[in-house]
Design a protein around this motif. Structure first.
Motif, PDB file in Angstrom:
ATOM      1  N   ASN A  16       0.826  -1.206   0.000  1.00  0.00           N
ATOM      2  CA  ASN A  16       0.000   0.000   0.000  1.00  0.00           C
ATOM      3  C   ASN A  16       0.863   1.260   0.000  1.00  0.00           C
ATOM      4  O   ASN A  16       0.625   2.179   0.738  1.00  0.00           O
ATOM      5  N   ASN A  28      -9.702   8.856  -2.452  1.00  0.00           N
ATOM      6  CA  ASN A  28     -10.317   7.533  -2.326  1.00  0.00           C
ATOM      7  C   ASN A  28      -9.314   6.392  -2.311  1.00  0.00           C
ATOM      8  O   ASN A  28      -9.537   5.349  -2.906  1.00  0.00           O
ATOM      9  N   TRP A  29      -8.223   6.570  -1.651  1.00  0.00           N
ATOM     10  CA  TRP A  29      -7.254   5.472  -1.524  1.00  0.00           C
ATOM     11  C   TRP A  29      -7.722   4.529  -0.441  1.00  0.00           C
ATOM     12  O   TRP A  29      -8.140   4.939   0.639  1.00  0.00           O
ATOM     13  N   GLN A  30      -7.633   3.246  -0.724  1.00  0.00           N
ATOM     14  CA  GLN A  30      -7.940   2.226   0.269  1.00  0.00           C
ATOM     15  C   GLN A  30      -6.907   1.122   0.151  1.00  0.00           C
ATOM     16  O   GLN A  30      -6.395   0.857  -0.934  1.00  0.00           O
ATOM     17  N   SER A  31      -6.638   0.491   1.249  1.00  0.00           N
ATOM     18  CA  SER A  31      -5.708  -0.626   1.220  1.00  0.00           C
ATOM     19  C   SER A  31      -6.150  -1.660   2.238  1.00  0.00           C
ATOM     20  O   SER A  31      -6.377  -1.332   3.401  1.00  0.00           O
ATOM     21  N   GLN A  32      -6.333  -2.860   1.787  1.00  0.00           N
ATOM     22  CA  GLN A  32      -6.656  -3.962   2.675  1.00  0.00           C
ATOM     23  C   GLN A  32      -5.663  -5.080   2.377  1.00  0.00           C
ATOM     24  O   GLN A  32      -5.534  -5.501   1.235  1.00  0.00           O
ATOM     25  N   THR A  33      -4.973  -5.527   3.391  1.00  0.00           N
ATOM     26  CA  THR A  33      -4.010  -6.599   3.189  1.00  0.00           C
ATOM     27  C   THR A  33      -4.122  -7.619   4.307  1.00  0.00           C
ATOM     28  O   THR A  33      -4.584  -7.309   5.404  1.00  0.00           O
ATOM     29  N   ILE A  66     -14.277  -5.738   5.882  1.00  0.00           N
ATOM     30  CA  ILE A  66     -14.044  -4.402   5.346  1.00  0.00           C
ATOM     31  C   ILE A  66     -15.389  -3.698   5.217  1.00  0.00           C
ATOM     32  O   ILE A  66     -16.275  -4.162   4.515  1.00  0.00           O
ATOM     33  N   THR A  68     -17.083  -0.294   4.040  1.00  0.00           N
ATOM     34  CA  THR A  68     -16.860   0.914   3.262  1.00  0.00           C
ATOM     35  C   THR A  68     -17.791   2.006   3.764  1.00  0.00           C
ATOM     36  O   THR A  68     -18.999   1.821   3.812  1.00  0.00           O
ATOM     37  N   GLN A  69     -17.205   3.117   4.145  1.00  0.00           N
ATOM     38  CA  GLN A  69     -17.986   4.254   4.617  1.00  0.00           C
ATOM     39  C   GLN A  69     -17.962   5.335   3.547  1.00  0.00           C
ATOM     40  O   GLN A  69     -16.977   5.483   2.827  1.00  0.00           O
ATOM     41  N   ASN A  71     -17.383   8.660   1.611  1.00  0.00           N
ATOM     42  CA  ASN A  71     -16.338   9.655   1.698  1.00  0.00           C
ATOM     43  C   ASN A  71     -16.959  11.036   1.471  1.00  0.00           C
ATOM     44  O   ASN A  71     -17.452  11.306   0.385  1.00  0.00           O
ATOM     45  N   ASN A  74     -16.086  13.018  -1.695  1.00  0.00           N
ATOM     46  CA  ASN A  74     -16.449  12.496  -3.002  1.00  0.00           C
ATOM     47  C   ASN A  74     -17.952  12.610  -3.255  1.00  0.00           C
ATOM     48  O   ASN A  74     -18.531  11.803  -3.936  1.00  0.00           O
TER      49      ASN A  74
END
Length: 85
Positions: A16, A28-33, A66, A68-69, A71, A74
């Protein structure tokens, strides 16, 4: 890996990562690992790994839920119609 931009030096990059210079906006950057590592990391020179048995016991059904809320940056002022004019 080593990346050098004039006075910016980067010695490590992960999943990320980002490098941004100058005038810019990242929206709108997102990172899930998720990472399962039974042995960890081996760092150094001339390492010898022999006769290893590594087991990952991961019995949960959901590792990382995860959610998502919305933004607030946006949001659009346009109204969505029903397609009729």
């Amino acid at each position: 890996m080593k990346i050098v931009f004039d006075s910016i030096s980067i010695t490590s990059i992960s999943q990320n990562s980002g490098v941004f210079t100058g005038s810019n906006i990242q929206l709108n950057w997102q990172s899930q690992t998720k990472e399962n590592s039974a042995m960890g990391k081996v760092i150094g020179d001339f390492n010898h790994l022999m006769n290893n048995i590594n087991v990952v016991y991961d019995n949960d059904l959901i590792d990382m839920p995860i959610i998502t809320q919305p933004n607030p940056m946006n949001q659009s002022n346009e109204k969505k119609g029903d397609g009729q004019h």
